[in-house]
Write an enzyme that holds these catalytic residues in place. Structure first.
Site, mmCIF file in Angstrom:
data_model
loop_
_atom_site.group_PDB
_atom_site.id
_atom_site.type_symbol
_atom_site.label_atom_id
_atom_site.label_comp_id
_atom_site.label_asym_id
_atom_site.label_seq_id
_atom_site.Cartn_x
_atom_site.Cartn_y
_atom_site.Cartn_z
ATOM 1 N N SER A 34 0.820 -1.213 0.000
ATOM 2 C CA SER A 34 0.000 0.000 0.000
ATOM 3 C C SER A 34 0.860 1.273 0.000
ATOM 4 O O SER A 34 0.509 2.259 -0.659
ATOM 5 C CB SER A 34 -0.963 -0.014 1.189
ATOM 6 O OG SER A 34 -0.264 -0.204 2.392
ATOM 7 N N THR A 35 1.974 1.266 0.724
ATOM 8 C CA THR A 35 2.832 2.460 0.727
ATOM 9 C C THR A 35 3.459 2.642 -0.660
ATOM 10 O O THR A 35 3.499 3.763 -1.190
ATOM 11 C CB THR A 35 3.930 2.333 1.808
ATOM 12 O OG1 THR A 35 3.360 1.796 3.007
ATOM 13 C CG2 THR A 35 4.561 3.670 2.110
ATOM 14 N N GLY A 86 8.296 -0.336 0.522
ATOM 15 C CA GLY A 86 7.879 -0.334 1.916
ATOM 16 C C GLY A 86 8.508 -1.483 2.685
ATOM 17 O O GLY A 86 9.398 -2.183 2.183
ATOM 18 N N GLU A 107 11.167 -8.623 -4.762
ATOM 19 C CA GLU A 107 11.665 -7.419 -4.071
ATOM 20 C C GLU A 107 13.151 -7.565 -3.771
ATOM 21 O O GLU A 107 13.923 -6.618 -3.926
ATOM 22 C CB GLU A 107 10.875 -7.209 -2.776
ATOM 23 C CG GLU A 107 9.434 -6.781 -3.030
ATOM 24 C CD GLU A 107 8.552 -6.756 -1.801
ATOM 25 O OE1 GLU A 107 7.499 -6.113 -1.862
ATOM 26 O OE2 GLU A 107 8.898 -7.386 -0.784
ATOM 27 N N LYS A 125 6.417 0.864 11.957
ATOM 28 C CA LYS A 125 7.235 -0.239 11.425
ATOM 29 C C LYS A 125 8.629 -0.307 12.081
ATOM 30 O O LYS A 125 9.336 -1.290 11.909
ATOM 31 C CB LYS A 125 7.412 -0.072 9.908
ATOM 32 C CG LYS A 125 6.109 0.081 9.109
ATOM 33 C CD LYS A 125 5.333 -1.196 9.004
ATOM 34 C CE LYS A 125 4.067 -1.101 8.167
ATOM 35 N NZ LYS A 125 4.246 -1.025 6.751
HETATM 36 C C1 5RP Z 1 5.220 -6.666 0.111
HETATM 37 C C2 5RP Z 1 6.026 -5.937 1.108
HETATM 38 C C3 5RP Z 1 5.531 -4.602 1.561
HETATM 39 O O1 5RP Z 1 6.525 -3.662 1.346
HETATM 40 C C4 5RP Z 1 5.198 -4.674 3.023
HETATM 41 O O2 5RP Z 1 4.283 -5.734 3.233
HETATM 42 C C5 5RP Z 1 4.607 -3.359 3.536
HETATM 43 O O3 5RP Z 1 3.345 -3.161 2.964
HETATM 44 P P1 5RP Z 1 2.474 -1.888 3.254
HETATM 45 O O4 5RP Z 1 3.153 -0.717 2.608
HETATM 46 O O5 5RP Z 1 1.139 -2.224 2.631
HETATM 47 O O6 5RP Z 1 2.348 -1.714 4.751
HETATM 48 O O7 5RP Z 1 7.060 -6.368 1.546
HETATM 49 O O8 5RP Z 1 5.713 -7.952 -0.120
#
Ligand code: 5RP
Length: 225
Positions: A34-35, A86, A107, A125
């Site tokens: 989402s970020t 993120g 990633e 986080k």
């Molecule tokens: C996806 C990830 C995302 O970066 C992580 O889960 C954070 O997500 P969000 O920005 O929705 O909190 O590693 O595999």
């Protein structure tokens, strides 16, 4: 400010950061979640100011394309300038847990090819010790039970993430009750289990910069070498 507003704020700060570092030839790496989605939406504002983007998931690739941003093949770009993504957890050494969105393997590949890895997150986080968030492990489907037994031997409680197939056709085991005192060592040990594709620890290749949003604003943490 709620968590969503904090994610938007840090994504906006990341756009400002990126603007100072790119030119028309630059390739950006783009994360998942989402970020990262907020960042992609803001990135559309400067879509003509860089060459294109490498995506860490099919979902992010689709979102980039919808904004008219060229999605490039990592095999053609080689090493590129900057990766923005993120995280589920980060510590002060900028070691991360990632993979809440099941995109950890791509990633990690994209992060490995980036000259600079900028992690974007809200303050919830940042943790002293990684591991309160269950550690995602991508596993070849036929190795699921074997890998789960090996993860139990390492001290964790692996749980099959029901109904999830990764972009690479694999499954995810989330390891609960697994405080991680030595992230580099644990990352290496889990990756050595036969059948593991990779795990969501980003300690061998941590972030270089962490943009962290709170109600007070966005601060920049840099990794010390
Ligand atoms: C996806 C990830 C995302 O970066 C992580 O889960 C954070 O997500 P969000 O920005 O929705 O909190 O590693 O595999």
């Amino acid at each position: 400010m709620n968590q969503d507003a904090l994610k938007q704020a840090v994504a906006r700060a990341a756009l400002d950061y990126v603007k100072t570092r790119i030119d028309a030839t630059s390739v950006l790496g783009i994360g998942t979640g989402s970020t990262a989605n907020y960042f992609i939406d803001y990135l559309a504002e400067i879509r003509d100011e860089f060459a294109g983007a490498v995506a860490s998931s099919e979902a992010s690739a689709e979102r980039l394309k919808k904004h008219g941003i060229d999605v490039l093949d990592l095999n053609s770009t080689g090493t590129f300038d900057i990766y923005i993504d993120g995280a589920d957890e980060a510590n002060e050494r900028l070691e991360l847990i990632k993979g809440g969105g099941a995109a950890l393997t791509r990633e990690k590949i994209v992060a490995a090819c980036a000259k600079e890895f900028v992690c974007i997150a809200d303050e919830s986080k940042l943790v002293e010790q990684l591991g309160a968030f269950p550690l995602p492990v991508e596993v070849i489907p036929m190795a699921r039970s074997f890998v789960a037994r090996e993860l139990v031997k390492l001290g964790g409680d692996p749980v099959y993430r029901n109904g999830i197939v990764t972009d690479n056709g694999n499954i995810i085991l989330d390891v609960y009750n697994f405080p991680i005192a030595t992230p580099r060592d644990i990352e290496t040990r889990i990756n050595q289990i036969t059948g593991v594709v990779t795990n969501g620890l980003f300690a061998l290749r941590p972030a270089d910069v962490l943009l962290l949003s709170s109600a007070a604003g966005v601060k920049t943490l840099r990794r010390e070498n």
